[in-house]
Design a protein around this motif. Structure first.
Motif, mmCIF file in Angstrom:
data_model
loop_
_atom_site.group_PDB
_atom_site.id
_atom_site.type_symbol
_atom_site.label_atom_id
_atom_site.label_comp_id
_atom_site.label_asym_id
_atom_site.label_seq_id
_atom_site.Cartn_x
_atom_site.Cartn_y
_atom_site.Cartn_z
ATOM 1 N N SER A 256 -6.496 1.447 -5.413
ATOM 2 C CA SER A 256 -5.350 1.988 -4.681
ATOM 3 C C SER A 256 -5.966 2.839 -3.667
ATOM 4 C CB SER A 256 -4.545 2.938 -5.688
ATOM 5 O OG SER A 256 -3.952 2.344 -6.639
ATOM 6 N N PRO A 257 -5.379 2.579 -2.277
ATOM 7 C CA PRO A 257 -5.815 3.227 -1.313
ATOM 8 C C PRO A 257 -5.285 4.699 -1.240
ATOM 9 C CG PRO A 257 -4.641 1.237 -0.275
ATOM 10 C CD PRO A 257 -4.648 1.503 -1.835
ATOM 11 N N SER A 258 -6.375 5.851 -1.126
ATOM 12 C CA SER A 258 -6.283 7.093 -1.197
ATOM 13 C C SER A 258 -5.882 7.834 0.058
ATOM 14 C CB SER A 258 -7.656 7.680 -1.747
ATOM 15 O OG SER A 258 -7.629 9.215 -1.851
ATOM 16 N N TRP A 259 -4.917 8.339 0.163
ATOM 17 C CA TRP A 259 -4.515 9.238 1.272
ATOM 18 C C TRP A 259 -5.479 10.217 1.829
ATOM 19 C CZ3 TRP A 259 -1.712 8.892 5.502
ATOM 20 C CH2 TRP A 259 -1.346 10.022 6.167
ATOM 21 N N SER A 260 -6.240 10.755 0.667
ATOM 22 C CA SER A 260 -7.159 11.850 1.023
ATOM 23 C C SER A 260 -8.206 11.369 1.814
ATOM 24 C CB SER A 260 -7.854 12.343 -0.216
ATOM 25 O OG SER A 260 -8.374 11.253 -0.966
ATOM 26 N N THR A 261 -8.569 10.034 1.881
ATOM 27 C CA THR A 261 -9.532 9.452 2.859
ATOM 28 C C THR A 261 -8.893 8.515 3.970
ATOM 29 O OG1 THR A 261 -9.529 7.155 1.544
ATOM 30 C CG2 THR A 261 -10.975 9.173 0.908
ATOM 31 N N HIS A 262 -7.677 9.030 4.412
ATOM 32 C CA HIS A 262 -6.893 8.194 5.440
ATOM 33 C C HIS A 262 -7.418 8.143 6.753
ATOM 34 C CE1 HIS A 262 -5.201 12.102 6.179
ATOM 35 N NE2 HIS A 262 -4.956 11.804 7.280
ATOM 36 N N GLU A 263 -8.352 9.134 6.996
ATOM 37 C CA GLU A 263 -9.270 9.369 7.985
ATOM 38 C C GLU A 263 -10.210 7.973 8.289
ATOM 39 O OE1 GLU A 263 -9.346 11.536 6.080
ATOM 40 O OE2 GLU A 263 -8.556 13.372 6.808
ATOM 41 N N LEU A 264 -10.463 7.374 7.265
ATOM 42 C CA LEU A 264 -11.287 6.227 7.179
ATOM 43 C C LEU A 264 -10.382 4.880 7.576
ATOM 44 C CD1 LEU A 264 -13.739 7.082 4.288
ATOM 45 C CD2 LEU A 264 -14.078 7.477 6.631
ATOM 46 N N TRP A 265 -9.061 5.013 7.365
ATOM 47 C CA TRP A 265 -8.386 3.839 7.696
ATOM 48 C C TRP A 265 -8.256 3.356 8.992
ATOM 49 C CZ3 TRP A 265 -3.066 5.263 4.510
ATOM 50 C CH2 TRP A 265 -3.545 5.636 3.195
ATOM 51 N N GLN A 266 -8.641 1.951 9.309
ATOM 52 C CA GLN A 266 -8.947 1.783 10.785
ATOM 53 C C GLN A 266 -7.402 0.756 10.897
ATOM 54 O OE1 GLN A 266 -11.359 2.332 12.712
ATOM 55 N NE2 GLN A 266 -11.493 3.835 10.869
ATOM 56 N N GLU A 267 -6.976 0.028 9.940
ATOM 57 C CA GLU A 267 -5.776 -0.899 10.070
ATOM 58 C C GLU A 267 -4.946 -0.377 8.721
ATOM 59 O OE1 GLU A 267 -6.729 -4.790 10.827
ATOM 60 O OE2 GLU A 267 -8.572 -4.184 11.644
ATOM 61 N N ALA A 268 -3.549 -0.966 8.540
ATOM 62 C CA ALA A 268 -3.039 -1.270 7.448
ATOM 63 C C ALA A 268 -1.679 -2.357 7.720
ATOM 64 C CB ALA A 268 -2.200 0.111 7.068
ATOM 65 N N PHE A 269 -1.582 -2.897 6.560
ATOM 66 C CA PHE A 269 -0.546 -4.047 6.701
ATOM 67 C C PHE A 269 0.239 -4.081 5.275
ATOM 68 C CE2 PHE A 269 -4.770 -6.199 5.696
ATOM 69 C CZ PHE A 269 -4.436 -7.048 4.736
ATOM 70 N N VAL A 270 1.223 -4.728 5.266
ATOM 71 C CA VAL A 270 1.984 -4.910 4.017
ATOM 72 C C VAL A 270 2.194 -6.540 3.893
ATOM 73 C CG1 VAL A 270 3.272 -2.790 3.981
ATOM 74 C CG2 VAL A 270 4.199 -4.607 5.381
ATOM 75 N N THR A 271 2.608 -6.919 2.660
ATOM 76 C CA THR A 271 2.532 -8.219 2.656
ATOM 77 C C THR A 271 3.847 -8.527 1.890
ATOM 78 O OG1 THR A 271 1.458 -8.471 0.625
ATOM 79 C CG2 THR A 271 0.236 -8.748 2.705
ATOM 80 N N SER A 272 4.573 -9.791 1.803
ATOM 81 C CA SER A 272 5.543 -10.053 1.032
ATOM 82 C C SER A 272 5.905 -11.716 1.224
ATOM 83 C CB SER A 272 7.114 -9.582 1.281
ATOM 84 O OG SER A 272 7.596 -9.758 2.402
ATOM 85 N N SER A 273 6.398 -12.408 0.453
ATOM 86 C CA SER A 273 6.650 -13.943 0.580
ATOM 87 C C SER A 273 7.581 -14.054 1.794
ATOM 88 C CB SER A 273 7.210 -14.239 -0.563
ATOM 89 O OG SER A 273 6.328 -14.361 -1.808
ATOM 90 N N LEU A 274 8.469 -13.073 2.083
ATOM 91 C CA LEU A 274 9.268 -13.495 3.421
ATOM 92 C C LEU A 274 8.501 -13.072 4.650
ATOM 93 C CD1 LEU A 274 12.975 -12.573 2.258
ATOM 94 C CD2 LEU A 274 11.730 -14.649 2.490
ATOM 95 N N ARG A 275 7.864 -11.666 4.661
ATOM 96 C CA ARG A 275 7.374 -11.456 6.035
ATOM 97 C C ARG A 275 5.790 -11.959 6.081
ATOM 98 N NH1 ARG A 275 8.476 -4.775 5.773
ATOM 99 N NH2 ARG A 275 10.355 -4.618 4.423
ATOM 100 N N LEU A 276 5.256 -12.398 5.065
ATOM 101 C CA LEU A 276 3.913 -12.825 4.947
ATOM 102 C C LEU A 276 2.990 -11.549 4.878
ATOM 103 C CD1 LEU A 276 4.112 -16.383 6.681
ATOM 104 C CD2 LEU A 276 4.325 -15.782 4.168
ATOM 105 N N ILE A 277 2.554 -11.522 6.195
ATOM 106 C CA ILE A 277 1.604 -10.181 6.602
ATOM 107 C C ILE A 277 2.445 -9.505 8.015
ATOM 108 C CG2 ILE A 277 -0.657 -9.392 7.223
ATOM 109 C CD1 ILE A 277 -1.698 -11.941 5.775
#
Length: 330
Positions: A256-277
């Protein structure tokens, strides 16, 4: 004043019979009908959808029967094979009727199949809702997401009452936010209310910023998404993304992505069967987890993480290998 535009065309089929009445939207149908369900875009990866639909129905019948429309728990003998023979005839009727009504269009269809406790085969009724779906164009605005509530009950199942239950989180939706995220502790992000959530994280031993290249991918970055054991929906596109990452050598870790390390997040995306990515533009998190019980988003102090458009890995998954997998229909 001109009259309001007509509702988007849709077809609703119940146990193989076309409803004579104008069907509601898919969202309204789900809010008013208990049951296990799945929604696919143009039947992409349909066998996987049927497998999850059968799994969801069995889980709900055993442990959360009210969500399936049953009065009490029961053991449901309902496999993917049963789902295929029971659901697909109604799917064919619904799609054929939709094409008959709109023969000149090439638009995608959103296909929702729902199983509800009833009196037909295996003690279930099947409903199929089909409507037009206009997919977004890659490069358009990304998702703007905010943490707004706790994890779902019976998270491994996809059930229609969630469409109604999740409305209780709407008070926590800041203006402009397009998806709400779930967490049980204010730090570890599980999933979205209708999506799975991913981040591309710089590994902690490589915190210094530097140019992205394929050569640095293996040892500097990894894709993270919550594991099923943390209590999330086994999303169809979530699993496809994990498989594609393995195929092309993108490191992926189910944590599970930890907000406490969000400085290390370079990208983010969400997925679903309609949106795909869909890439994420921003993530908002309450500074205090207890604030999610506040009256509204306006009562909360927020921390915000911004991203600069779709990143390299998100784009690769959107435009390359995920499209290849889609064409294969796996």
């Amino acid at each position: 004043m001109s009259p309001p535009p007509p509702p988007p065309p849709a077809v609703l089929v119940s146990n193989g019979a076309i409803s004579p009445n104008a069907p509601p939207s898919a969202a309204s149908f789900l809010e008013s009908t208990p049951g296990a369900y799945t929604t696919a875009r143009a039947l992409l990866w349909w066998p996987r959808h049927l497998r999850r639909l059968a799994d969801s129905a069995r889980l709900l019948a055993r442990s959360h029967p009210h969500l399936l429309g049953l009065p009490e728990p029961r053991v449901l003998n309902f496999s993917e094979t049963h789902a295929r023979s029971f659901v697909n005839p109604s799917v064919r009727v619904a799609i054929d009727e939709m094409r008959r009504r709109r023969p000149a269009t090439e638009e995608d269809l959103a296909v929702t199949a729902l199983l509800r406790g009833g009196g037909s085969g295996d003690g279930l009724d099947v409903f199929v809702h089909v409507g037009a779906y206009v997919p977004p164009v890659f490069g358009e605005d990304g998702a703007r997401v905010a943490v707004a509530g706790g994890g779902r009950d019976a998270a491994a199942a996809k059930y229609a009452p969630w469409a109604r239950i999740r409305k209780s989180m709407e008070k926590m939706r800041p203006p402009g936010v397009t998806e709400l995220l779930l967490t049980n502790d204010g730090d570890h992000i599980l999933e979205g209310s209708v999506t799975n959530f991913f981040v591309v994280c710089r590994k902690e031993e490589h915190q210094r910023n530097g140019p992205f290249s394929n050569q640095t991918l293996d040892n500097k970055f990894e894709v993270q998404t919550a594991p099923l054991s943390d209590g999330i929906l086994p999303g169809i596109i979530r699993q496809i993304v994990i498989e594609v990452c393995h195929d092309v050598g993108i490191p992926v870790r189910e944590v599970s992505p930890s907000w406490s390390t969000h400085e290390l997040w370079q990208e983010a995306f969400v997925t679903s069967s309609l949106r795909l990515i869909q890439h994420v533009e921003s993530v908002q998190v309450p500074l205090l987890w207890k604030d999610v019980q506040s009256k509204s988003w306006n009562d909360v102090s927020w921390a915000v993480k911004q991203f600069q458009g779709a990143g390299c890995i998100t784009t690769l998954l959107q435009q390359g290998n995920i499209e290849e997998s889609k064409n294969r229909g796996i």
